[in-house]
Design an enzyme around this catalytic site. Structure first.
Site, PDB file in Angstrom:
ATOM      1  N   ARG A   1     -15.931   4.442   5.988  1.00 40.87           N
ATOM      2  CA  ARG A   1     -14.961   3.737   5.153  1.00 40.87           C
ATOM      3  C   ARG A   1     -13.785   3.178   5.979  1.00 40.87           C
ATOM      4  O   ARG A   1     -13.313   2.073   5.736  1.00 40.87           O
ATOM      5  CB  ARG A   1     -14.448   4.739   4.114  1.00 40.87           C
ATOM      6  CG  ARG A   1     -13.711   4.157   2.971  1.00 40.87           C
ATOM      7  CD  ARG A   1     -13.241   5.337   2.112  1.00 40.87           C
ATOM      8  NE  ARG A   1     -12.081   4.934   1.340  1.00 40.87           N
ATOM      9  CZ  ARG A   1     -12.143   4.532   0.084  1.00 40.87           C
ATOM     10  NH1 ARG A   1     -13.282   4.450  -0.539  1.00 40.87           N
ATOM     11  NH2 ARG A   1     -11.046   4.190  -0.547  1.00 40.87           N
TER      12      ARG A   1
ATOM     13  N   TYR B   1     -26.724   9.672   5.396  1.00 46.04           N
ATOM     14  CA  TYR B   1     -27.028   8.417   6.096  1.00 46.04           C
ATOM     15  C   TYR B   1     -26.113   8.291   7.312  1.00 46.04           C
ATOM     16  O   TYR B   1     -25.069   8.948   7.393  1.00 46.04           O
ATOM     17  CB  TYR B   1     -26.873   7.209   5.163  1.00 46.04           C
ATOM     18  CG  TYR B   1     -25.573   7.133   4.390  1.00 46.04           C
ATOM     19  CD1 TYR B   1     -24.426   6.623   4.969  1.00 46.04           C
ATOM     20  CD2 TYR B   1     -25.508   7.572   3.073  1.00 46.04           C
ATOM     21  CE1 TYR B   1     -23.241   6.538   4.257  1.00 46.04           C
ATOM     22  CE2 TYR B   1     -24.325   7.488   2.356  1.00 46.04           C
ATOM     23  CZ  TYR B   1     -23.207   6.975   2.942  1.00 46.04           C
ATOM     24  OH  TYR B   1     -22.031   6.895   2.240  1.00 46.04           O
TER      25      TYR B   1
ATOM     26  N   ASP C   1     -11.815  -0.054  -8.459  1.00 43.43           N
ATOM     27  CA  ASP C   1     -11.832   1.137  -9.314  1.00 43.43           C
ATOM     28  C   ASP C   1     -10.747   1.104 -10.391  1.00 43.43           C
ATOM     29  O   ASP C   1     -10.884   1.765 -11.415  1.00 43.43           O
ATOM     30  CB  ASP C   1     -11.635   2.400  -8.453  1.00 43.43           C
ATOM     31  CG  ASP C   1     -12.920   2.847  -7.766  1.00 43.43           C
ATOM     32  OD1 ASP C   1     -13.935   2.131  -7.873  1.00 43.43           O
ATOM     33  OD2 ASP C   1     -12.903   3.924  -7.127  1.00 43.43           O
TER      34      ASP C   1
ATOM     35  N   GLU D   1       0.851  -1.204   0.000  1.00 42.70           N
ATOM     36  CA  GLU D   1       0.000   0.000   0.000  1.00 42.70           C
ATOM     37  C   GLU D   1       0.878   1.243   0.000  1.00 42.70           C
ATOM     38  O   GLU D   1       1.778   1.373   0.829  1.00 42.70           O
ATOM     39  CB  GLU D   1      -0.924  -0.028   1.227  1.00 42.70           C
ATOM     40  CG  GLU D   1      -1.613   1.289   1.569  1.00 42.70           C
ATOM     41  CD  GLU D   1      -2.410   1.902   0.428  1.00 42.70           C
ATOM     42  OE1 GLU D   1      -3.250   1.200  -0.141  1.00 42.70           O
ATOM     43  OE2 GLU D   1      -2.170   3.084   0.114  1.00 42.70           O
TER      44      GLU D   1
HETATM   45  C1  LIG Z   1     -18.649  10.487  -3.141  1.00 45.74           C
HETATM   46  C2  LIG Z   1     -18.449   8.998  -3.213  1.00 45.74           C
HETATM   47  C3  LIG Z   1     -19.346   8.176  -2.573  1.00 45.74           C
HETATM   48  C4  LIG Z   1     -19.206   6.783  -2.660  1.00 45.74           C
HETATM   49  N1  LIG Z   1     -20.132   5.998  -2.061  1.00 45.74           N
HETATM   50  C5  LIG Z   1     -20.037   4.664  -2.165  1.00 45.74           C
HETATM   51  C6  LIG Z   1     -20.997   3.809  -1.541  1.00 45.74           C
HETATM   52  O1  LIG Z   1     -21.943   4.299  -0.904  1.00 45.74           O
HETATM   53  N2  LIG Z   1     -20.872   2.457  -1.677  1.00 45.74           N
HETATM   54  C7  LIG Z   1     -19.824   1.910  -2.376  1.00 45.74           C
HETATM   55  O2  LIG Z   1     -19.749   0.664  -2.462  1.00 45.74           O
HETATM   56  N3  LIG Z   1     -18.889   2.689  -2.969  1.00 45.74           N
HETATM   57  C8  LIG Z   1     -18.968   4.035  -2.889  1.00 45.74           C
HETATM   58  N4  LIG Z   1     -18.030   4.829  -3.473  1.00 45.74           N
HETATM   59  C9  LIG Z   1     -16.984   4.210  -4.300  1.00 45.74           C
HETATM   60  C10 LIG Z   1     -15.827   3.670  -3.480  1.00 45.74           C
HETATM   61  O3  LIG Z   1     -15.298   4.647  -2.629  1.00 45.74           O
HETATM   62  C11 LIG Z   1     -14.749   3.167  -4.445  1.00 45.74           C
HETATM   63  O4  LIG Z   1     -15.336   2.410  -5.471  1.00 45.74           O
HETATM   64  C12 LIG Z   1     -13.756   2.286  -3.696  1.00 45.74           C
HETATM   65  O5  LIG Z   1     -13.016   3.061  -2.789  1.00 45.74           O
HETATM   66  C13 LIG Z   1     -12.795   1.586  -4.669  1.00 45.74           C
HETATM   67  O6  LIG Z   1     -11.908   0.826  -3.922  1.00 45.74           O
HETATM   68  P1  LIG Z   1     -10.478   0.420  -4.519  1.00 45.74           P
HETATM   69  O7  LIG Z   1      -9.849  -0.393  -3.459  1.00 45.74           O
HETATM   70  O8  LIG Z   1     -10.629  -0.137  -5.880  1.00 45.74           O
HETATM   71  O9  LIG Z   1      -9.701   1.787  -4.704  1.00 45.74           O
HETATM   72  P2  LIG Z   1      -9.229   2.836  -3.596  1.00 45.74           P
HETATM   73  O10 LIG Z   1     -10.196   2.850  -2.471  1.00 45.74           O
HETATM   74  O11 LIG Z   1      -8.979   4.105  -4.334  1.00 45.74           O
HETATM   75  O12 LIG Z   1      -7.875   2.237  -3.063  1.00 45.74           O
HETATM   76  C14 LIG Z   1      -6.730   2.184  -3.869  1.00 45.74           C
HETATM   77  C15 LIG Z   1      -5.534   2.076  -2.948  1.00 45.74           C
HETATM   78  O13 LIG Z   1      -4.366   1.836  -3.721  1.00 45.74           O
HETATM   79  C16 LIG Z   1      -3.309   2.619  -3.194  1.00 45.74           C
HETATM   80  N5  LIG Z   1      -2.356   2.815  -4.294  1.00 45.74           N
HETATM   81  C17 LIG Z   1      -2.506   3.558  -5.411  1.00 45.74           C
HETATM   82  N6  LIG Z   1      -1.443   3.420  -6.214  1.00 45.74           N
HETATM   83  C18 LIG Z   1      -0.600   2.555  -5.597  1.00 45.74           C
HETATM   84  C19 LIG Z   1       0.671   1.995  -5.954  1.00 45.74           C
HETATM   85  N7  LIG Z   1       1.258   2.274  -7.120  1.00 45.74           N
HETATM   86  N8  LIG Z   1       1.276   1.149  -5.076  1.00 45.74           N
HETATM   87  C20 LIG Z   1       0.678   0.817  -3.895  1.00 45.74           C
HETATM   88  N9  LIG Z   1      -0.542   1.316  -3.526  1.00 45.74           N
HETATM   89  C21 LIG Z   1      -1.163   2.169  -4.371  1.00 45.74           C
HETATM   90  C22 LIG Z   1      -3.983   3.906  -2.731  1.00 45.74           C
HETATM   91  O14 LIG Z   1      -3.191   4.565  -1.758  1.00 45.74           O
HETATM   92  C23 LIG Z   1      -5.278   3.343  -2.145  1.00 45.74           C
HETATM   93  O15 LIG Z   1      -5.161   3.000  -0.784  1.00 45.74           O
HETATM   94  C24 LIG Z   1     -18.135   6.226  -3.396  1.00 45.74           C
HETATM   95  C25 LIG Z   1     -17.203   7.063  -4.011  1.00 45.74           C
HETATM   96  C26 LIG Z   1     -17.361   8.437  -3.924  1.00 45.74           C
HETATM   97  C27 LIG Z   1     -16.370   9.296  -4.622  1.00 45.74           C
END
Ligand SMILES: Cc1cc2nc3c(=O)[nH]c(=O)nc-3n(C[C@H](O)[C@H](O)[C@H](O)COP(=O)(O)OP(=O)(O)OC[C@H]3O[C@@H](n4cnc5c(N)ncnc54)[C@H](O)[C@@H]3O)c2cc1C
Length: 388
Positions: free
Chosen positions: A92, A203, A293, A18
């Site tokens: 979160r 919420y 994402d 991370e």
């Molecule tokens: C306003 C808003 C409201 C939302 N509400 C909801 C909801 O109600 N319900 C829901 O399910 N989702 C919701 N989401 C979506 C949700 O927040 C994201 O889809 C989710 O965080 C995606 O998770 P992830 O682990 O793919 O990416 P992220 O949470 O972005 O995590 C990626 C991680 O990778 C790390 N990283 C990046 N590059 C590197 C690298 N090169 N080397 C090592 N580490 C790295 C970052 O530091 C980070 O910790 C919402 C989003 C927003 C913007």
């Protein structure tokens, strides 16, 4: 973290690298539908989830202008009965801590302050270049799971399909301690206030002690740098944010104005995204899988981005749990997941148009909600997903 937990549970030795040096409390709340809590329950997290999440009883759709409750979808026990798992809202950081602690308990290793700067496949191995304290070292693995978020640099290396683009939508969010609010503004339900070109969602989180408040509008944030875009917190001045919110919520009813005014500070950021997934190749290449994402960023209008990352994790474990040939397992994972994720991405976009409707479309939406709200707001295709 969900992928690390899911894979550890089926016997893989997972290592998480991370970039952040601490797991900060970013992103405020998330809603998790029964499609997601069903997975968390299957991972043995039901009790731990119940301790930190809130269990809203209803989802209300309201007019931002008149304040009218257009429709209410029962959540709580009704939702649990229908889908076999609850609808919860959670901070979160609490969700992250749950997954983190469970992953560690199952033997996963988590290394913070490590940036993965490259991935290469050599024969039956993937080599990750991991940077830490000015040094870069190689880490070997049978499989790599890329989960580096919407700004995924590793996706660029693997797919070279361009960077994410601003969607023209902006999110402003705040957390309010319920005890500090006047009684009539406290809420243990999910409420969506819909207005032209904007909507507001709130919420409960942290067992109901806090209210998570998000305002979603359309527009640009001039002067925002790409670092801001990646930080979940564009450095807007409070005055600028206040002005943006006033413009976006012009004409909103007194009750909604009161809620907005109760927030002491806001975090703001422009939402970036991609078009829905177009094929299984965007989910896996050889021994490398993309999840969350990084693979399928989406607008938050179906509240499922984190949910899809958790569903991805469950699917990865399902295929890597019994298929010993990793590339074949990842192909099966990608084939299972890409259309589901594409559908959720597309529906999230469409929800934005419905939430932000104006003129005739808004009139039609309100009428439809008054007449058939609970039926329209329930999403059996989404919440009933069993991962086939
Ligand atoms: C306003 C808003 C409201 C939302 N509400 C909801 C909801 O109600 N319900 C829901 O399910 N989702 C919701 N989401 C979506 C949700 O927040 C994201 O889809 C989710 O965080 C995606 O998770 P992830 O682990 O793919 O990416 P992220 O949470 O972005 O995590 C990626 C991680 O990778 C790390 N990283 C990046 N590059 C590197 C690298 N090169 N080397 C090592 N580490 C790295 C970052 O530091 C980070 O910790 C919402 C989003 C927003 C913007």
């Amino acid at each position: 973290m969900a992928a690390a937990l899911a894979l550890s549970r089926v016997g893989w030795q997972a290592r998480v690298y991370e970039r952040a040096n601490a797991f900060a409390e970013v992103g405020a709340g998330v809603q998790l539908g029964p499609n997601v809590t069903r997975v968390l329950h299957a991972w043995g997290l039901a009790d731990a989830l119940e301790q930190v999440a809130a269990l809203p009883q209803s989802l209300h759709a309201r007019s931002a202008h008149s304040g009218e409750v257009l429709a209410t979808l029962p959540l709580g026990a009704a939702m649990h009965r229908r889908y076999g798992a609850p609808y919860v809202t959670i901070h979160r950081a609490d969700l992250h801590a749950l997954l983190h602690d469970a992953a560690l308990a199952h033997g996963a290793q988590v290394h913070a302050d490590r940036v993965v700067v490259g991935l290469q496949t050599q024969g039956h191995e993937v080599l990750a270049q991991v940077r830490h304290a000015e040094q870069t070292q190689s880490a070997q693995a049978e499989v790599a799971v890329v989960a580096d978020g919407v700004w995924s640099a590793l996706r660029q290396q693997l797919l070279a399909d361009g960077t994410v683009q601003p969607t023209g939508h902006l999110a402003y969010r705040a957390l309010l301690r319920q005890a500090d609010l006047p009684a009539h503004l406290r809420s243990q339900d999910v409420t969506v206030w819909m207005g032209p070109h904007a909507h507001v969602v709130h919420y409960p989180v942290r067992g109901g002690e806090w209210l998570n408040l998000v305002v979603l509008t359309e527009g640009q944030m001039p002067g925002v740098t790409s670092d801001d875009l990646q930080s979940w917190n564009a450095q807007q001045t409070p005055e600028q944010t206040e002005q943006d919110l006033q413009v976006a919520l012009r004409g909103a009813c007194f009750r909604l104005q009161e809620i907005i005014s109760a927030a002491a500070s806001w975090r703001a950021w422009p939402l970036c995204g991609r078009t829905p997934m177009q094929g299984a190749h965007q989910h896996a290449q050889g021994r490398v899988a993309l999840v969350g994402d990084a693979a399928h960023p989406m607008l938050p209008y179906l509240a499922q981005g984190a949910g899809m990352a958790i569903e991805d994790a469950a699917a990865l474990a399902k295929h890597l749990g019994y298929e010993t040939d990793a590339p074949i397992a990842l192909q099966a994972f990608a084939a299972q997941r890409w259309q589901r994720n594409a559908q959720v991405q597309a529906r999230a976009m469409r929800n934005g148009q419905v939430f932000h409707a104006q003129g005739g479309m808004r009139w039609g939406r309100d009428l439809a909600l008054r007449m058939a709200g609970p039926w329209l707001m329930d999403q059996p295709w989404l919440y009933g997903y069993l991962g086939e």
